[in-house]
Design an enzyme around this catalytic site. Structure first.
Site, PDB file in Angstrom:
ATOM      1  N   GLN A  44       1.173 -11.172 109.903  1.00 31.62           N
ATOM      2  CA  GLN A  44       0.849 -10.025 110.014  1.00 31.62           C
ATOM      3  C   GLN A  44      -0.714  -9.683 110.399  1.00 31.62           C
ATOM      4  O   GLN A  44      -0.860  -8.756 110.891  1.00 31.62           O
ATOM      5  CB  GLN A  44       1.112  -9.293 108.830  1.00 31.62           C
ATOM      6  N   ARG A  99      -5.903 -12.290  98.883  1.00 33.55           N
ATOM      7  CA  ARG A  99      -4.151 -12.883  98.809  1.00 33.55           C
ATOM      8  C   ARG A  99      -4.018 -13.091 100.413  1.00 33.55           C
ATOM      9  O   ARG A  99      -3.986 -12.072 101.090  1.00 33.55           O
ATOM     10  CB  ARG A  99      -3.583 -12.099  98.235  1.00 33.55           C
ATOM     11  N   HIS A 143       5.989 -16.271 103.425  1.00 29.55           N
ATOM     12  CA  HIS A 143       5.904 -14.658 103.308  1.00 29.55           C
ATOM     13  C   HIS A 143       6.733 -14.396 104.728  1.00 29.55           C
ATOM     14  O   HIS A 143       6.306 -14.068 105.600  1.00 29.55           O
ATOM     15  CB  HIS A 143       4.313 -14.396 103.592  1.00 29.55           C
ATOM     16  N   ASN A 188       7.206 -14.970  98.820  1.00 34.58           N
ATOM     17  CA  ASN A 188       6.700 -13.510  98.654  1.00 34.58           C
ATOM     18  C   ASN A 188       8.182 -12.790  98.687  1.00 34.58           C
ATOM     19  O   ASN A 188       8.955 -13.064  99.567  1.00 34.58           O
ATOM     20  CB  ASN A 188       5.962 -13.165  99.731  1.00 34.58           C
ATOM     21  N   GLU A 189       8.233 -11.747  97.875  1.00 32.04           N
ATOM     22  CA  GLU A 189       9.540 -10.733  97.850  1.00 32.04           C
ATOM     23  C   GLU A 189      10.714 -11.489  97.995  1.00 32.04           C
ATOM     24  O   GLU A 189      11.364 -11.156  99.067  1.00 32.04           O
ATOM     25  CB  GLU A 189       9.161  -9.595  99.038  1.00 32.04           C
ATOM     26  N   ASN A 330       5.163  -6.812  93.685  1.00 31.51           N
ATOM     27  CA  ASN A 330       4.906  -5.997  94.680  1.00 31.51           C
ATOM     28  C   ASN A 330       5.695  -4.668  94.444  1.00 31.51           C
ATOM     29  O   ASN A 330       6.861  -4.454  94.386  1.00 31.51           O
ATOM     30  CB  ASN A 330       5.402  -6.285  96.319  1.00 31.51           C
ATOM     31  N   TYR A 332       5.614  -0.346  95.108  1.00 35.96           N
ATOM     32  CA  TYR A 332       5.168   0.960  95.829  1.00 35.96           C
ATOM     33  C   TYR A 332       5.663   2.065  95.567  1.00 35.96           C
ATOM     34  O   TYR A 332       4.833   3.094  95.438  1.00 35.96           O
ATOM     35  CB  TYR A 332       5.606   0.650  97.212  1.00 35.96           C
ATOM     36  N   GLU A 401       0.840  -6.573  95.792  1.00 37.70           N
ATOM     37  CA  GLU A 401       0.852  -5.527  96.793  1.00 37.70           C
ATOM     38  C   GLU A 401       1.024  -3.999  95.963  1.00 37.70           C
ATOM     39  O   GLU A 401       1.924  -3.905  95.203  1.00 37.70           O
ATOM     40  CB  GLU A 401       2.002  -5.732  97.809  1.00 37.70           C
ATOM     41  N   TRP A 444      -2.610  -3.365  98.884  1.00 35.88           N
ATOM     42  CA  TRP A 444      -2.081  -3.929 100.447  1.00 35.88           C
ATOM     43  C   TRP A 444      -2.447  -2.594 101.163  1.00 35.88           C
ATOM     44  O   TRP A 444      -1.979  -1.418 100.893  1.00 35.88           O
ATOM     45  CB  TRP A 444      -0.437  -3.950 100.160  1.00 35.88           C
ATOM     46  N   PHE A 460      -1.486   0.301 106.291  1.00 36.93           N
ATOM     47  CA  PHE A 460      -1.597   0.251 104.928  1.00 36.93           C
ATOM     48  C   PHE A 460      -3.185   0.202 104.692  1.00 36.93           C
ATOM     49  O   PHE A 460      -3.653   0.158 103.566  1.00 36.93           O
ATOM     50  CB  PHE A 460      -1.076  -0.608 103.973  1.00 36.93           C
TER      51      PHE A 460
END
Length: 513
Positions: A44, A99, A143, A188-189, A330, A332, A401, A444, A460
């Site tokens: 990213q 991170r 990730h 991740n996730e 994470n 949101y 996040e 994040w 973000f």
């Protein structure tokens, strides 16, 4: 043991009040050792996608198939070349930790075999620069960017061969960077990665089957999410055992895994919806945490999924159980959940059907854009942390996040993001005062990165990245000033604009609520 249904209802009813309008808090209100930071991930933010030995990952393949509004991250924010500049912005902001993730296909281009010296040099330079500026590196190994070579060779995460290859890759990272890195996250996730990648096929590696996915060309939505999760848990445990046996005593670090987590609210006050809440939590969170803490899958998953759910041998169960020092979360937003037992009558099933619930998102669409905006529900974070405390024994947690999207290149006065950060950091403080074992918080994202769901359509970031500028100029948004103000140990409150520096006094008539 799991919390009772009556306690679940009590928890849901009584977590509505979090940070009152009169609350004021500062960085110093948080416990000693608690860390604040921000984050990005390799694909990213780095760019340099085909430079100095890096080879494609499954994320490269997805974006070059034209699935992300025609965008790709071949250049992204070009942090590969601009990391020193970015780290100076982190210092200016007051970040205590950063991170980021290692690109497996940059470090080991073919997924296995020779290490790329240029990739090794880049991550050493990045880590050294962070440490020399007093910023802790928190490193994620995977990730959503498995090397495409391993996907092509044997199907990646749906093949048990991945356990050995991931462990070997992790070993390289521990050996090469572990003397300077003390916080490692394996995946991740993990839960969202397998659902979007192996059930809906919406994201990489685009495995799915009808009627659950769109434009499916390979995969099996009924079985592959469960198979991929089984191998992720085995790979995580294998890497964690390796770290604990070979490196931890010398390097004094910690290893964990990261999950995406909604807080859920029953749509009605019926017993059915309350039970559906617990079932959904078991499917979304217990799918990973039950094996990691208790050594086995949740009972409700065994019943609903049946033989499609892989089982652990006694050896595997013992290896997976307890194989983490912390949990990365994470968070949101919050979502409503409703019981839907009719799903279980379907002849062909996937994860969502097996869960037998319907979701009603609290996310809204911003006017004049396609960008989603999360409703301000910081009490959901407090509810989630209370659930981890009551159900799973209060494990050490890092909020990896947490953030609010806005349309890319929208106003630099990003008040929705400031409100969001204020509310959630305040909720986190309440959770800590109520006994949560949370150890850190990462906003994040640090920069406007290439986003998972919509590329450069939304952002973000604390810092805007001007994609039209050849130098990809970074510019702080109001949220960057807010976070800096907080991290520099100045009080923040819900009245006005948190006493930002005098050069922002032009904004003094703005209000939080």
């Amino acid at each position: 043991m799991r919390i009772s249904l009556s306690f679940s209802l009590f928890l849901l009813i009584n977590l509505a009040a979090v940070v009152s309008a009169a609350d004021r808090f500062s960085r110093d209100d948080f416990p000693p050792g608690f860390v604040f930071g921000s984050g990005t991930s390799a694909y990213q933010v780095e760019g340099a996608a085909d430079q100095e030995g890096r080879k494609p990952s499954i994320w490269d393949t997805l974006t070059h198939d034209g699935k992300m509004h025609g965008d790709n991250a071949d250049i992204a924010c070009d942090q590969y070349h601009k990391f020193k500049e970015d780290i100076q912005l982190m210092v200016e902001t007051g970040l205590e930790a950063y991170r980021f993730s290692v690109s497996w296909s940059r470090l080991i281009p073919n997924g296995r075999g020779l290490v790329n010296p240029k990739g090794l040099q880049y991550y050493n330079n990045l880590i050294n620069e962070l440490i020399s500026n007093g910023i802790q590196p928190h490193v994620t190994l995977h990730h959503s960017d498995l090397p495409q070579a391993l996907e092509d060779e044997y199907g990646g995460w749906i093949n048990r061969k991945i356990v050995y290859d991931f462990t070997t890759y992790a070993d390289v990272c521990f050996r090469m960077f572990g003397d300077k890195v003390s916080h490692w996250t394996t995946v991740n996730e993990a839960n969202v990665f397998v659902l979007e990648g192996y059930d809906t096929g919406f994201l990489q590696p685009q495995h799915c089957s009808s009627p659950f996915g769109v434009n499916c060309t390979r995969g099996n939505s009924s079985t592959e999410p469960y198979l991929a999760t089984h191998h992720i848990l085995l790979a995580h445990a294998s890497a964690a055992v390796l770290y604990k046996e070979k490196y931890q005593d010398k390097q004094h670090g910690f290893i964990g895994i990261n999950l995406f987590a909604y807080w859920l609210v029953p749509l009605t006050n019926t017993t059915e919806d309350a039970i559906a809440f617990q079932r959904a939590m078991d499917f979304l969170i217990g799918w990973y945490l039950d094996p990691l803490i208790y050594g086995d899958n949740p009972d409700v998953m065994k019943r609903n999924v049946g033989t499609r759910l892989p089982t652990f041998t006694n050896l595997e169960s013992n290896q997976v159980k307890g194989s983490f020092d912390f949990l990365g979360v994470n968070y949101y937003s919050t979502s409503y959940v409703k019981d839907d037992p009719s799903k279980l009558e379907m002849e062909v099933k996937d994860f969502i059907v097996d869960m037998a619930v319907d979701f009603k998102s609290m996310t809204i669409i911003q006017k004049d854009s396609s960008t989603s905006k999360f409703t301000l529900t910081p009490w959901g974070l407090q509810g989630l942390l209370e659930n981890f405390k009551q159900v799973y024994g209060n494990p050490p947690i890092y909020i990896h996040e947490n953030g609010q999207p806005t349309q890319h290149n929208s106003s630099m006065e990003d008040w929705p993001r400031v409100k969001y950060l204020y509310g959630h950091i305040g909720a986190l403080l309440h959770a800590l005062r109520n006994g949560s074992n949370t150890k850190g918080y990462f906003q994040w994202s640090f920069l406007d990165v290439f986003e998972m769901l919509d590329g450069f359509e939304s952002s973000f970031g604390l810092y805007c990245v001007d994609l039209d500028d050849p130098d990809l100029k970074r510019q702080p948004k109001l949220s960057a000033h807010w976070y800096k103000h907080f991290l520099k140990r100045k009080g923040v409150n819900s009245h006005g604009f948190i006493e930002l520096e005098k050069n922002l006094s032009v904004l003094s008539h703005a209000h939080f609520f």
